[in-house]
Every structure is written in C-alpha cells, then in structure tokens.
Design an enzyme around this catalytic site. Structure first.
Site, mmCIF file in Angstrom:
data_model
loop_
_atom_site.group_PDB
_atom_site.id
_atom_site.type_symbol
_atom_site.label_atom_id
_atom_site.label_comp_id
_atom_site.label_asym_id
_atom_site.label_seq_id
_atom_site.Cartn_x
_atom_site.Cartn_y
_atom_site.Cartn_z
ATOM 1 N N HIS A 1 24.102 4.441 81.922
ATOM 2 C CA HIS A 1 25.218 5.226 81.869
ATOM 3 C C HIS A 1 26.026 4.389 82.110
ATOM 4 O O HIS A 1 27.368 5.590 81.870
ATOM 5 C CB HIS A 1 24.536 6.593 82.779
ATOM 6 N N ARG B 1 33.842 20.379 87.315
ATOM 7 C CA ARG B 1 34.135 21.019 86.159
ATOM 8 C C ARG B 1 33.271 21.878 85.853
ATOM 9 O O ARG B 1 33.787 22.967 84.997
ATOM 10 C CB ARG B 1 34.262 19.958 84.991
ATOM 11 N N HIS C 1 36.264 15.322 82.379
ATOM 12 C CA HIS C 1 35.544 14.222 82.852
ATOM 13 C C HIS C 1 35.652 12.404 83.483
ATOM 14 O O HIS C 1 34.683 12.200 83.677
ATOM 15 C CB HIS C 1 35.884 13.313 81.237
#
Length: 696
Positions: free
Chosen positions: A447, A576, A604
C-alpha cells in the site's frame, strides 16, 4: 509529587470505551448525506453527495457486512473491542442502515427532486408523459431496449436465474398462458448493464424542457406488455441484490498470485447475497417469495420509495450543463520551485519540495517520471502502483523509460479492492514493454506510495524519491487531499531503495535510517512516540499529539492515546471516517478531541505530529491507525525534515483544527455534532481557504 500517580488504574480494554466500527462507518455516511441537505452547497453537488452516500453503503455491504455475516457463521461467540458478537453487530448495522436508507429517499423525494424541478431539471413520471414523449419513448424502447432484454419465465425448465451483483431487476406477476400453454405466474427481467439508467428526453422532438429525464425503469414498466404477448401483467417491481464482493485468496496454497486473483474475480458478481432492495409497492407475497429465493431475512431487506440504485443518478449530473449548480471549477497550482526551474532534478537537489493535492497539481509527479524516462543520466526507476487509472500518464512514462533501456521495476498490488481487473491488465501492459513487474509480498498488500529514480551525476549515484500519502492516480488527485514529498535526502533514498529490494527479493528485514515500515517497525514506532509524549507530560512539560487519518481502529494505539490523555497530553485527532476511540470519557479520554471534515474534497492525507518537547516531529504516510495498515500491509511512514515544510504542514493542519464550517465533533455517545459558529466568529473553511491561497 507526580500527580499522575493519584489516578487509579483503569482497565482500558473495557468494551464501553470503544465505539463499534460499523456504527462509526455508518455515522460517516450520515455526515456525507448531511451535505445533500446543506443549502450552502450547489444543488447538483448536493445530489452527488446523496449518490456518494449510496455507493458507500453498497461497498459497506459488499465488503464489511459480508465479512461480519461470514464471522457469524464461523465463530458466532467471538467479540471485538466493543464487546459485540457478530450477530449483535448485524442487528446494530440493520437498525442504523435502515435509518440511513430511509433518510436517503426522504432527502431525494422531499428535498432534492422539488429543488431540481424549481431549476427546470425534472424526472418525468409515466403518468405525466405527453403524446410526443410517449411516442419518442416507444421508439426508444423498440430500438434500444427491447432487442437486448431477456425475460425469464419461472417454471421447472427455467429456474430462478442467478442475479448479478447490484444489477437492476424486475419481478413481474402474470396471468394467462404463453404460446406453449405455460402459466408460471412470475417472470424475472434483468436490465442489461449496457443500458443507461436515466434517459434524457430530446427537447425539440418531445416538447420537453432542456433537462427532462426518464428513468429506464419507467420505460420498461410502460412497455413491458410487449415482452409478454397475450398475457396480463398484474404487477412489476424493481429489486436489486448486493453480494459479497470481497474475495479470498489462500496465501499458503498459491503458486501464481495473478492466476489466483483472476480466478476469484470471475466469481465476484455471484458471491453470497448480503442485501436485498425492493420497490416499497411490492406486495408482501412477492417480497416473501424473493426473500425465500435469496435465503435472506428481513434484517437485510430494504423496501425503498424510489429507484433501487440511487447512485446511478450521477449519470444525470454529468448530462446537465448547469455550471451555476455545480462547484466553481478551479485551476491547480504548481509549486514555484518547479515553475522557476524546468529541470525537476535540479529543483529537488536545491531543496525538498512538498505537494498538497488537489490544491496543487499532480503534474510535477508525472513530469518527474517523464524527465526520468528521457534523461540519459537515469539508470533505474522503481515504482509502487496501487490504483492508477486507465491510460495513466505515469504508466506511459514508465513504459517509455523501459523502452529507452532503463531498468524499470514496478510493484503492482493486484488485490487493490475493486481495481483488481485494472491492475491485472496494467501488469500485462507493463510486461509487454519489458518492465520488471512484481506483485509485492503474498499475504501483505503493498500500500506504500513510493517512486525512486536512480541518477548518475558525475561520479555519484543519487536517489531521487517521491513519497506520497495517496495513489499515483491523476484523477483522484483532483478530488482527494494528499501530500507528496520530493527529496534526494541520502538516508531517505537509501531507505526507499532497501524497501524496494525487500519487495522484489527474498531476505531478512534491513534496518532503515529514517523510514518506519509496516509490518515491522511502524506500529511499535508510533507507540514509542506516543509514550514519549506521555513521559514529557508526566514531567510537566508541554505534550501534544495531532493525527490526521482516515480511520482510527487499532486497539493498542487507542489504548496508548487513552494513557496519553490520562497523563495530560493534548490529543487532537482529525479522522475522516471510522473512529472506534471514544473521546470525552471521564478520567480516560477527556483530553482527546476527535473531529471530522466533510467538504468538497475527500480528506485522504495521513499526517502524524508529535510535539517532542518543542522539537516537533512530523510524519506523513499512506497508513491509517488500523490493524491492516500496521500488520497486514507494506506501508512507509516518512518524516518531513525540512523546517519550512514542517511549518507549512503545521499551519495547514491548524486550519483543519479551527474549521468551523465543515467540521463535526465526535461525542462520547458515538454520534457527531456539527460545529456551529457564533455570530461573532469569522468563518473558517479549511479546504476553501487552502484552495484560495494556492490559486494566488
């Protein structure tokens, strides 16, 4: 005497100290849906927020609810940090999801459709079609729809068909006999995915308004009798099935990850059923029939007052040319360092450069790779790709570099959820260009967002690096907030090189200079930094932690933050989505504030700030505080060392901490309260202010 000794020991693992993660995620969707009610938002953007809340709920059922259902079957007594069993969770999810869906349709029917009509944007119902519209739609049905419809009458030779995941379907009640004398009473019709779900009426041909639309479901309903000659249609009702779309790849039993993922993808549209949506007008008998066919209970049944696939309303938003009802377009800026110096490598040699998307353009990242591909001094390029988009300029640059004879290595994560097929195609495209493609490490998703360019300059080999918090995806960098760092710092460059070597070869974990890396040092490193703040607080020194991420779930980190709060550390979390930490608990989390920002852009970036007795440490990463990021993914946690860039991030994070327009504060009961500024307060809207500042 140290006052912290007077605090009695509290068991920080008590279930009441944790919010259920699924309830927290549904709370996030409520905050998204609240934007559809927000009168300060442009009208078509409000409709878009409604659609986003619906597509989010789809994915929630496809992945998260599916896994809870599986856990209920495998180990029904297991509990999470909140003390709930899988069946407890499913009951809680059902209650909250039904409340959310009811609100979605209420917002659509009672708020947005009337508001759209005021703007001359209309969904025309069948009963309101004029003669010209009826004639045009009849022709449209005959020429565009009828030829590709395949109704299935249910009888012993035609069993109930396998319904595609999230497809639009109709169950039809019939009387009479067909050409063969059959009378099953029911038929199923699946609307092919090739058909648009919303059709715009041509104004001149149909005497319609400039933005008059008809739902595909209405067209099919109107002309359905043409599919069942000589039979009487008693009723026709929409329904939609959501299936388990996660897939399982046995890491211990595969020799070729690519083939394993391809095999699982073929089954994605036919996973187990996890949700059933049906037109609210459907008779009880037909509802019971569908429930029985899908072997589902009412817990996951949703009777809806409108189209069963609201997220497809986004098609209409794209068709309506009304700039006044959408966000004002903006032009992304480019850092002055690159504007002054077209040579990317020279600019990076001079100083570290930070990009903040979408306020700043992603184009420097693309240009970095283009220049690397063209530069004779560049020997090798290494890149991770998780999500990158179709016809990516990043991929094109990598292919050019390989064809120019450079050593190009790309680590592609095949299991990037819902992008698996695109990544398989991407891998093939790169391999055809002689790029070395590897699929990361079996059992661990790659990732991390890293790019390394090795360049010969005189007698030296220099590593130029880009590290990011978001994907190498030009489109999402226009929609998501993310940081990206360019540097040629020697130690960081060597760290990135070692991580790539780890991903592409076999060997022991190597010690890194500045990076923290999961699944090895990232989790323990974060805990150590939290403990350091606790020590400072115990010594009565100022202590503060600020973390901005998408999710806070990992229990050990939460418990460390609870201990920090108990010791007097000021903890500010900007989260978030999911947050299972419960703030405001007396003697546990009184010093913790959790806020969420919901605005034009999807928050993000992941930023971790530790006060460190005045010598602040700032890290960025693609890793959230989740178990998967800490233990089941390859992530990197990179420092922002340049003082000027540190101050910039601190100022930008302060904007989010002072936002009084788009911020929500998590309450101890797990609900969020929208911040309401007082009359004497100046409005602070972090995203808008950053956008204005960077556009000059």
């Amino acid at each position: 005497m140290d006052t912290t000794e007077a605090i009695p020991a509290i068991d920080l693992q008590k279930p009441e100290f944790y919010i259920n993660r699924d309830a927290s995620l549904l709370e996030f969707n409520k905050r998204v849906l609240a934007q559809a009610r927000n009168e300060h938002m442009p009208l078509l953007e409000r409709l878009n927020y409604l659609c986003i809340s619906c597509s989010n709920l789809d994915e929630f059922y496809e992945v998260r609810v599916a896994s809870v259902i599986q856990m209920a079957a495998i180990d029904p007594k297991v509990t999470g940090s909140d003390g709930l069993t899988p069946n407890d969770q499913l009951e809680l999810i059902s209650i909250k999801a039904h409340e959310l869906v009811a609100e979605q349709y209420q917002v659509l029917n009672e708020i947005l459709i009337p508001k759209l009509r005021e703007q001359n944007i209309k969904f025309i119902r069948r009963k309101d079609w004029n003669e010209a519209q009826l004639k045009w739609l009849q022709t449209y049905f005959n020429e565009e729809v009828l030829p590709i419809l395949t109704p299935v009458g249910l009888d012993s030779a035609h069993p109930f068909p396998r319904i595609l995941n999230k497809s639009l379907n109709f169950i039809i009640s019939l009387t009479g006999k067909d050409a063969f004398g059959r009378n099953s009473g029911r038929a199923i019709l699946q609307a092919p995915r090739a058909l648009p779900r919303i059709v715009q009426l041509p104004a001149e041909e149909t005497h319609s308004g400039p933005h008059d639309f008809v739902f595909l479901s209405s067209i099919i309903h109107a002309f359905l009798d043409q599919l069942f000659n000589g039979m009487n249609i008693k009723g026709c009702y929409q329904f939609r099935v959501t299936r388990n779309s996660d897939f399982f790849v046995d890491d211990d039993a595969i020799d070729d990850l690519l083939l394993a993922v391809e095999g699982e993808l073929a089954m994605r549209n036919y996973g187990d059923e996890v949700r059933l949506e049906i037109d609210a007008n459907c008779p009880d008998e037909t509802v019971a029939f569908l429930l029985a066919r899908f072997e589902m209970t009412k817990q996951n049944l949703f009777l809806v007052d409108g189209p069963v696939n609201l997220n497809r309303l986004q098609e209409m938003i794209r068709m309506v040319d009304r700039p006044d009802l959408k966000f004002v377009p903006f032009k992304q800026s480019t850092p002055a360092q690159f504007a002054r110096n077209k040579d990317m490598f020279a600019a990076i040699r001079r100083q570290d450069i930070l990009l903040h998307h979408p306020f700043e353009s992603f184009s420097p990242v693309v240009e970095f790779l283009r220049q690397a591909a063209a530069s004779p001094e560049v020997l090798a390029i290494k890149q991770t790709l998780y999500r990158t988009g179709a016809d990516s300029p990043i991929v094109n640059a990598l292919i050019k570099a390989a064809r120019a004879g450079k050593e190009v290595t790309v680590v592609i994560e095949l299991r990037a959820r819902f992008d698996e097929k695109a990544n398989i195609d991407l891998a093939s495209k790169l391999q055809e260009a002689a790029v070395h493609v590897v699929y990361g490490v079996v059992g661990y998703k790659t990732h991390a967002k890293m790019c390394l360019v090795l360049r010969r300059e005189g007698k030296e080999l220099i590593n130029y690096v880009h590290l990011g918090t978001g994907n190498y995806h030009p489109k999402t960098t226009e929609l998501y907030t993310d940081y990206g760092l360019f540097t040629c710092d020697k130690e960081l460059g060597e760290d990135v090189r070692r991580v790539f070597a780890q991903l592409t070869s076999l060997g022991k974990v190597t010690k890194l200079n500045k990076l923290l890396q999961s699944p090895f040092t990232l989790h323990s490193g974060i805990l150590e930094k939290i403990e350091r703040e606790i020590d400072f607080a115990k010594k009565r020194k100022p202590a503060k932690i600020v973390i901005k991420v998408n999710a806070v779930v990992e229990e050990q980190a939460i418990q460390a933050l609870y201990r920090a709060s108990q010791a007097g550390v000021e903890v500010k979390l900007i989260v978030r989505g999911i947050c299972t930490l419960r703030p405001g608990i007396p003697r546990v989390s009184e010093n913790i504030e959790v806020r969420s920002i919901i605005g034009r852009f999807l928050e993000h970036e992941r930023v971790y700030i530790f006060y460190n007795d005045g010598n602040q440490e700032i890290y960025a990463s693609s890793a959230d505080l989740m178990n998967r990021n800490m233990f089941r993914r390859v992530e990197v946690f990179f420092p922002i060392g340049n003082k000027k860039l540190q101050n910039r991030i601190l100022r930008e994070i302060d904007l989010y901490l002072n936002d009084n327009t788009q911020a929500w504060i998590l309450q101890p009961d797990g609900h969020y309260r929208r911040i309401k500024r007082t009359e004497d307060q100046e409005p602070v809207q972090a995203q808008t202010q950053l956008l204005q500042e960077m556009q000059g």
